[in-house]
Design a protein around this motif. Structure first.
Motif, PDB file in Angstrom:
ATOM      1  N   GLN A 188     -10.982   1.608   2.263  1.00  0.00           N
ATOM      2  CA  GLN A 188     -10.382   1.146   3.505  1.00  0.00           C
ATOM      3  C   GLN A 188     -10.134  -0.363   3.477  1.00  0.00           C
ATOM      4  O   GLN A 188      -9.107  -0.850   3.951  1.00  0.00           O
ATOM      5  CB  GLN A 188     -11.282   1.520   4.687  1.00  0.00           C
ATOM      6  N   VAL A 189     -11.087  -1.108   2.906  1.00  0.00           N
ATOM      7  CA  VAL A 189     -10.898  -2.549   2.774  1.00  0.00           C
ATOM      8  C   VAL A 189      -9.708  -2.861   1.873  1.00  0.00           C
ATOM      9  O   VAL A 189      -8.874  -3.729   2.167  1.00  0.00           O
ATOM     10  CB  VAL A 189     -12.180  -3.209   2.218  1.00  0.00           C
ATOM     11  N   TRP A 190      -9.629  -2.116   0.758  1.00  0.00           N
ATOM     12  CA  TRP A 190      -8.521  -2.342  -0.194  1.00  0.00           C
ATOM     13  C   TRP A 190      -7.172  -2.029   0.452  1.00  0.00           C
ATOM     14  O   TRP A 190      -6.209  -2.770   0.339  1.00  0.00           O
ATOM     15  CB  TRP A 190      -8.768  -1.465  -1.416  1.00  0.00           C
ATOM     16  N   ILE A 191      -7.117  -0.886   1.192  1.00  0.00           N
ATOM     17  CA  ILE A 191      -5.870  -0.495   1.865  1.00  0.00           C
ATOM     18  C   ILE A 191      -5.512  -1.518   2.933  1.00  0.00           C
ATOM     19  O   ILE A 191      -4.342  -1.892   3.104  1.00  0.00           O
ATOM     20  CB  ILE A 191      -6.001   0.918   2.470  1.00  0.00           C
ATOM     21  N   ALA A 192      -6.519  -2.000   3.674  1.00  0.00           N
ATOM     22  CA  ALA A 192      -6.250  -3.000   4.704  1.00  0.00           C
ATOM     23  C   ALA A 192      -5.690  -4.280   4.082  1.00  0.00           C
ATOM     24  O   ALA A 192      -4.785  -4.918   4.639  1.00  0.00           O
ATOM     25  CB  ALA A 192      -7.533  -3.306   5.485  1.00  0.00           C
ATOM     26  N   ALA A 193      -6.221  -4.661   2.901  1.00  0.00           N
ATOM     27  CA  ALA A 193      -5.718  -5.868   2.234  1.00  0.00           C
ATOM     28  C   ALA A 193      -4.267  -5.703   1.816  1.00  0.00           C
ATOM     29  O   ALA A 193      -3.434  -6.603   2.024  1.00  0.00           O
ATOM     30  CB  ALA A 193      -6.589  -6.177   1.015  1.00  0.00           C
ATOM     31  N   LEU A 194      -3.958  -4.534   1.217  1.00  0.00           N
ATOM     32  CA  LEU A 194      -2.569  -4.289   0.828  1.00  0.00           C
ATOM     33  C   LEU A 194      -1.655  -4.253   2.037  1.00  0.00           C
ATOM     34  O   LEU A 194      -0.510  -4.740   2.003  1.00  0.00           O
ATOM     35  CB  LEU A 194      -2.467  -2.973   0.047  1.00  0.00           C
ATOM     36  N   ALA A 195      -2.133  -3.655   3.126  1.00  0.00           N
ATOM     37  CA  ALA A 195      -1.313  -3.606   4.343  1.00  0.00           C
ATOM     38  C   ALA A 195      -1.041  -5.015   4.865  1.00  0.00           C
ATOM     39  O   ALA A 195       0.070  -5.335   5.311  1.00  0.00           O
ATOM     40  CB  ALA A 195      -2.008  -2.762   5.408  1.00  0.00           C
ATOM     41  N   ALA A 196      -2.069  -5.863   4.791  1.00  0.00           N
ATOM     42  CA  ALA A 196      -1.884  -7.245   5.246  1.00  0.00           C
ATOM     43  C   ALA A 196      -0.844  -7.967   4.394  1.00  0.00           C
ATOM     44  O   ALA A 196       0.020  -8.690   4.902  1.00  0.00           O
ATOM     45  CB  ALA A 196      -3.225  -7.989   5.199  1.00  0.00           C
ATOM     46  N   VAL A 197      -0.938  -7.756   3.062  1.00  0.00           N
ATOM     47  CA  VAL A 197       0.050  -8.372   2.174  1.00  0.00           C
ATOM     48  C   VAL A 197       1.454  -7.867   2.495  1.00  0.00           C
ATOM     49  O   VAL A 197       2.430  -8.628   2.543  1.00  0.00           O
ATOM     50  CB  VAL A 197      -0.311  -8.093   0.702  1.00  0.00           C
ATOM     51  N   LEU A 198       1.575  -6.525   2.730  1.00  0.00           N
ATOM     52  CA  LEU A 198       2.876  -5.944   3.037  1.00  0.00           C
ATOM     53  C   LEU A 198       3.431  -6.509   4.343  1.00  0.00           C
ATOM     54  O   LEU A 198       4.626  -6.835   4.434  1.00  0.00           O
ATOM     55  CB  LEU A 198       2.753  -4.415   3.121  1.00  0.00           C
ATOM     56  N   VAL A 199       2.565  -6.632   5.354  1.00  0.00           N
ATOM     57  CA  VAL A 199       3.027  -7.179   6.638  1.00  0.00           C
ATOM     58  C   VAL A 199       3.495  -8.622   6.462  1.00  0.00           C
ATOM     59  O   VAL A 199       4.540  -9.029   6.986  1.00  0.00           O
ATOM     60  CB  VAL A 199       1.887  -7.097   7.689  1.00  0.00           C
ATOM     61  N   LEU A 200       2.710  -9.400   5.690  1.00  0.00           N
ATOM     62  CA  LEU A 200       3.125 -10.789   5.443  1.00  0.00           C
ATOM     63  C   LEU A 200       4.465 -10.851   4.712  1.00  0.00           C
ATOM     64  O   LEU A 200       5.304 -11.709   5.000  1.00  0.00           O
ATOM     65  CB  LEU A 200       2.053 -11.508   4.638  1.00  0.00           C
ATOM     66  N   ALA A 201       4.660  -9.930   3.735  1.00  0.00           N
ATOM     67  CA  ALA A 201       5.924  -9.909   2.993  1.00  0.00           C
ATOM     68  C   ALA A 201       7.088  -9.574   3.916  1.00  0.00           C
ATOM     69  O   ALA A 201       8.173 -10.177   3.838  1.00  0.00           O
ATOM     70  CB  ALA A 201       5.837  -8.903   1.847  1.00  0.00           C
TER      71      ALA A 201
END
Length: 597
Positions: A193-206
């Motif tokens: 869940q932490v890993w997915i949240a990090a990727l989601a944050a990167v995607l949102v920033l992108a």
């Protein structure tokens, strides 16, 4: 050294050659030239790839102990980009590098197959988002590993306490295998869940960053269009104000001045020099002396100094094509598209070649004929046959590597226009023109454009009754004047591209006739045997501002008729210029004997 079968692979990403692949065997290959010249190794489309110069860039292959590559820009108009950055001079080229010929121009990737071990790809620079994501994922994995390690020892402690101790305290309940597996599963799920949240944050920033970039691009385009419109309005206001002032001064109304300006055209010219005997292009050999690149000069057996001109290049020295790229002015004299300008604008090879003056050369590297001995000579300005050289007069040709003449006599040269275009005021399109004939006596030439409409023209003065102090106006396109640009949007190959185009508007300048020409048939009253000749030829001296780009512009009197053509200016004096009388124009327009002009 290269292995057999090694080749350069160029994959075109955009431009007229998009999705095409060019491959070149490295065996014996020394360089790959890029440009719109049909002789280029990679030749781009002349019409569609208009961002690319005729000789734009070169890829040089170095194959000494190890194979490596260099790329250099050849003084192109729009520059050469390597991985998005404009290059200056010669820089390293590696596999997977992206080369772009001019901002928004054709783009390709460079590769070598099979790739030698000594040629790795360029190291990719990690961005801030990449580093942040790496740290988040690493932290999550470390947390999961810690959870697994902590669960097992606790279970072991509980087992020991239960079976090996006698106490009044109630015994602890053992933790079974299923419980341990469930705890491990929960820890792993938490890590995911932490890993997915990090990727989601990167995607949102992108997504946010991409949206911001798109919005910024739209905003910049809109601002650029608004600025262009504002500059055009300002230029029109300045022109109107100047025209009003001139009408009060010389009697021409603003409408008359606008009509005269609409018949004054902007001219762009590129030319090259060729050997008449072989039809090959001529180069000036250059030599590196310290930090300077200087022209090579040959001392003949009789002591004369001549330029080191050659037809070949051995690819180890510097060579400059004899030619030029410049702009000027002209004006329409006939409804069918006949235009007058200067000979040095439309037929430059018939005028003094000003490379020494334009490059501020005051010395050169002098070689003795048929030997390698040379010296650095100063004060080249004093050698008049070098700085006053007219290319069409011919000259000596030498081998590229040694100062050996390829013939005993001087050779005949001829010039050819690669580009000769005309642009009318307020328009964005360039029209191809042809050179009809240059004058043999004055700095005047006639060119022609094909037009489907009848063009407005300027009238030539009836006679040469020009007086000292007479007020005049000059129309033209000096480089120092304010320029107007427009944003043109085009769709090519499915890609929408914004292109900034030049929209010419003539500059109006006021002045007076300062001095009349010295007639060649005038006799000095005190010495009837002396013929009077002016240092600038048969020209009017004007007290008027004229800058580079004014050449070929019409000099107009108070009646709105052309009395002369602007020819040259004195660089040491701001308001001293010279113009060719209209009588030479009439002679040029009368090629047949006893015909009316």
């Amino acid at each position: 050294m290269t292995e057999s079968g090694t080749r350069i692979v160029i994959r075109h990403l955009s431009g007229s050659k998009v999705n095409q692949i060019d491959q070149f065997d490295l065996a014996g290959l020394q360089e790959i030239t890029l440009g719109r010249d049909p002789k280029s190794t990679v030749a781009y489309d002349v019409a569609r790839d208009d961002e690319v110069s005729r000789r734009h860039a070169v890829i040089r292959i170095k194959n000494d102990k190890e194979l490596y590559f260099r790329i250099a820009d050849l003084n192109s108009s729009n520059g050469t980009m390597l991985n998005g950055e404009r290059i200056g001079g010669e820089v390293e080229l590696l596999p997977d590098d992206v080369v772009e010929l001019g901002a928004g121009g054709p783009k390709f990737t460079f590769d070598v197959q099979p790739r030698p071990a000594s040629l790795p790809s360029r190291t990719r620079a990690m961005g801030a988002l990449d580093a942040a994501a790496t740290r988040v994922v690493a932290a999550a994995n470390a947390e999961a590993a810690t959870a697994e390690r902590s669960a097992v020892p606790e279970t072991q402690e509980r087992g020991v306490a239960t079976t090996g101790t006698m106490s009044s305290t109630p015994a602890r309940t053992p933790v079974g295998k299923a419980t341990i597996l469930r705890m491990l599963s929960e820890e792993r799920r938490s890590s995911r869940q932490v890993w997915i949240a990090a990727l989601a944050a990167v995607l949102v920033l992108a997504i946010i960053g991409g949206g911001a970039i798109w919005w910024h691009g739209q905003s910049v385009t809109s601002q650029l269009q608004q600025q262009v419109a504002a500059e055009a309005a300002r230029a029109e206001a300045i022109r109107t104000e100047a025209a009003d002032a001139l009408s009060k001064s010389i009697g021409l109304k603003p409408a008359d001045i606008k009509r005269l300006g609409d018949s004054t055209v902007y001219i762009h010219n590129q030319w090259q020099l060729y050997d008449r005997g072989s039809g090959r292009q001529i180069f000036q050999k250059m030599v590196k002396v310290g930090d300077d690149i200087l022209p090579a000069i040959v001392r003949l057996d009789d002591g004369r100094l001549v330029r080191w001109l050659t037809l070949d290049s051995d690819r180890t020295s510097f060579y400059r094509p004899v030619g030029g790229d410049h702009t000027g002015s002209g004006f329409v004299i006939n409804e069918q598209g006949f235009i007058l300008t200067n000979k040095h604008v439309a037929s430059s090879w018939g005028s003094v070649y000003e490379d020494f003056q334009n490059n501020s050369w005051n010395r050169g590297s002098v070689y003795t004929i048929r030997s390698d001995r040379h010296e650095t000579m100063k004060n080249v300005d004093g050698v008049r046959n070098l700085i006053q050289w007219i290319p069409e007069n011919g000259g000596y040709l030498f081998e590229a590597a040694r100062a050996n003449p390829i013939s005993n006599d001087e050779r005949d040269f001829y010039g050819r226009n690669d580009v000769l275009t005309v642009q009318f005021p307020g328009t964005r399109d360039e029209i191809n023109a042809i050179l009809l004939r240059p004058s043999g006596e004055a700095d005047v030439a006639e060119i022609k454009v094909e037009s489907t409409q009848s063009l407005s023209k300027l009238e030539l003065a009836e006679d040469n009754t020009v007086q000292i102090g007479q007020k005049i106006i000059l129309l033209g396109y000096p480089g120092v004047s304010q320029e107007t640009y427009g944003v043109q949007q085009s769709t090519e190959g499915g890609h929408v591209r914004d292109k900034v185009v030049y929209i010419p508007e003539p500059t109006v300048t006021e002045g007076v006739i300062a001095k009349l020409p010295t007639k060649t048939d005038r006799r000095d009253q005190n010495n009837n045997g002396m013929t009077m000749v002016g240092s600038t030829g048969d020209t009017y001296q004007l007290d008027i501002f004229a800058g580079p780009g004014h050449s070929g512009g019409p000099v107009i009197d108070s009646t709105g008729k052309v009395i002369a053509i602007m020819s040259m200016r004195r660089t040491s004096a701001e308001h001293v210029s010279f113009a060719v009388p209209v009588s030479y124009v009439r002679e040029l327009l009368q090629p047949q004997r006893n015909a009316s002009p």
